[in-house]
Design a protein around this motif. Structure first.
Motif, PDB file in Angstrom:
ATOM      1  N   TYR A 163      27.209 -19.800  -9.691  1.00  0.00           N
ATOM      2  CA  TYR A 163      25.866 -19.628 -10.233  1.00  0.00           C
ATOM      3  C   TYR A 163      25.497 -20.674 -11.281  1.00  0.00           C
ATOM      4  O   TYR A 163      24.308 -20.912 -11.532  1.00  0.00           O
ATOM      5  N   LEU A 164      26.483 -21.288 -11.902  1.00  0.00           N
ATOM      6  CA  LEU A 164      26.172 -22.319 -12.886  1.00  0.00           C
ATOM      7  C   LEU A 164      25.364 -23.448 -12.254  1.00  0.00           C
ATOM      8  O   LEU A 164      24.399 -23.947 -12.832  1.00  0.00           O
ATOM      9  N   GLU A 165      25.755 -23.850 -11.063  1.00  0.00           N
ATOM     10  CA  GLU A 165      25.024 -24.907 -10.354  1.00  0.00           C
ATOM     11  C   GLU A 165      23.610 -24.442  -9.988  1.00  0.00           C
ATOM     12  O   GLU A 165      22.648 -25.215 -10.045  1.00  0.00           O
ATOM     13  N   ALA A 166      23.497 -23.173  -9.620  1.00  0.00           N
ATOM     14  CA  ALA A 166      22.183 -22.634  -9.272  1.00  0.00           C
ATOM     15  C   ALA A 166      21.256 -22.660 -10.484  1.00  0.00           C
ATOM     16  O   ALA A 166      20.080 -23.049 -10.378  1.00  0.00           O
ATOM     17  N   LEU A 186      25.520 -10.979 -15.177  1.00  0.00           N
ATOM     18  CA  LEU A 186      25.701 -12.427 -15.314  1.00  0.00           C
ATOM     19  C   LEU A 186      24.425 -13.085 -15.847  1.00  0.00           C
ATOM     20  O   LEU A 186      24.472 -13.886 -16.784  1.00  0.00           O
ATOM     21  N   GLY A 187      23.288 -12.759 -15.243  1.00  0.00           N
ATOM     22  CA  GLY A 187      22.036 -13.413 -15.597  1.00  0.00           C
ATOM     23  C   GLY A 187      21.640 -13.222 -17.046  1.00  0.00           C
ATOM     24  O   GLY A 187      21.281 -14.188 -17.735  1.00  0.00           O
ATOM     25  N   ARG A 188      21.700 -12.001 -17.519  1.00  0.00           N
ATOM     26  CA  ARG A 188      21.309 -11.731 -18.909  1.00  0.00           C
ATOM     27  C   ARG A 188      22.264 -12.419 -19.890  1.00  0.00           C
ATOM     28  O   ARG A 188      21.829 -12.956 -20.920  1.00  0.00           O
ATOM     29  N   TYR A 189      23.541 -12.393 -19.583  1.00  0.00           N
ATOM     30  CA  TYR A 189      24.526 -13.033 -20.459  1.00  0.00           C
ATOM     31  C   TYR A 189      24.276 -14.542 -20.510  1.00  0.00           C
ATOM     32  O   TYR A 189      24.289 -15.148 -21.579  1.00  0.00           O
ATOM     33  N   TYR A 190      24.028 -15.147 -19.357  1.00  0.00           N
ATOM     34  CA  TYR A 190      23.799 -16.593 -19.288  1.00  0.00           C
ATOM     35  C   TYR A 190      22.559 -16.983 -20.082  1.00  0.00           C
ATOM     36  O   TYR A 190      22.583 -17.951 -20.864  1.00  0.00           O
ATOM     37  N   ILE A 191      21.467 -16.268 -19.892  1.00  0.00           N
ATOM     38  CA  ILE A 191      20.209 -16.587 -20.577  1.00  0.00           C
ATOM     39  C   ILE A 191      20.371 -16.461 -22.088  1.00  0.00           C
ATOM     40  O   ILE A 191      19.892 -17.310 -22.854  1.00  0.00           O
ATOM     41  N   GLU A 192      21.069 -15.406 -22.526  1.00  0.00           N
ATOM     42  CA  GLU A 192      21.257 -15.182 -23.966  1.00  0.00           C
ATOM     43  C   GLU A 192      22.148 -16.252 -24.588  1.00  0.00           C
ATOM     44  O   GLU A 192      21.809 -16.830 -25.631  1.00  0.00           O
TER      45      GLU A 192
END
Length: 269
Positions: free
Chosen positions: A181-184, A202-208
């Motif tokens: 997902y990092l590449e995405a 994953l999404g919420r953690y990444y955005i934060e």
């Protein structure tokens, strides 16, 4: 009864008993998973080491995360060590089948298709497949994805969830599959794709953590449950793992690990 007939019947009986004994031995060999782990002194966990906060590498290169802490505690209670092995997520079932790993413990969604190739523990977390778009995007709902390019991870539950919504899936201009997902997210930031469908955790953690200018839509592609995946024949190990996971829920250990990584108790009761 003729002597030759008696001899033949005796031989047939002996062969039958031998075959039965061999079959029993084979069945026993198939179900010695816990003893095998105990003898090895460890079990090997396969994971995607970019899947924060479940299992990923910190700034020093150490593999850390919510599932990492759970696996370490489970290993301790089973009296063994745990080894973490990064794998190609697209080949996870093959890695398990070929015994290069003993289990997959990395935000693994329980699906009917996956149940055909692996056994699952009881679910311990509930997750949602969310839609992430750049801030200011014209995409406000699933319907707005028509004619757009959407990114997902290869062989992910996000891809499965997207395909299940046939109306939306058929309306897309393109589905771009990434090894992680990092590449995405990098392509989403660069404008090479219009949206990403990913696990909410994953999404919420990444955005934060990255302070990205991404937005999570109210629409989603449904909820799902996380479990640990094992080989279908490893019934002893599955039973033992379910037991220690139940203990960790009951004594509050799992809740404490959840608060450490998510700031609250999100364990499935």
């Amino acid at each position: 009864m003729k002597r030759s007939t008696i001899v033949l019947l005796t031989l047939a009986l002996m062969v039958g008993l031998l075959l039965s004994a061999c079959s029993g031995a084979q069945e026993t060999a198939k179900d010695d998973s816990l003893e095998r782990i105990k003898q090895a002194g460890k079990f090997i966990v396969g994971l995607d080491d970019t899947f924060a906060p479940m299992g990923f590498r910190d700034e020093e290169g150490n593999i850390v995360g919510f599932d990492i802490d759970l696996a370490k505690e489970a290993a301790k209670r089973l009296g063994v060590e745990v080894e973490f092995k990064p794998i190609d997520w697209n080949s996870k079932e093959l890695e398990l089948k070929n015994k290069k790993i003993d289990m997959i413990w990395n935000g693994l969604t329980i699906t009917e298709d996956r149940k055909k190739n692996m056994a699952f523990t009881k679910p311990y977390l509930v997750n949602t497949q969310i839609i992430i778009v750049p801030e200011g995007s014209s995409i406000k709902s699933k319907a707005d994805l028509a004619g757009k390019k959407v990114g997902v991870q290869m062989s992910s539950s996000g891809l499965e969830a997207l395909k299940k919504d046939k109306e939306v899936y058929d309306s897309l201009a393109e589905v771009v599959e990434y090894p992680d997902y990092l590449e995405a997210f990098l392509d989403l930031k660069a404008g090479r794709i219009d949206a990403v469908v990913a696990d909410e955790i994953l999404g919420r953690y990444y955005i934060e953590k990255r302070n990205e200018n991404f937005v999570i839509l109210d629409d989603n592609f449904g909820t799902e449950e996380y479990g640990v995946g094992l080989r279908l024949e490893d019934k002893q190990l599955l039973e033992a793992l379910n037991r220690v996971l139940d203990e960790m829920k009951q004594d509050g250990t799992m809740s404490e690990i959840s608060k450490k990584w998510f700031g609250e108790d999100i364990i499935k009761k």
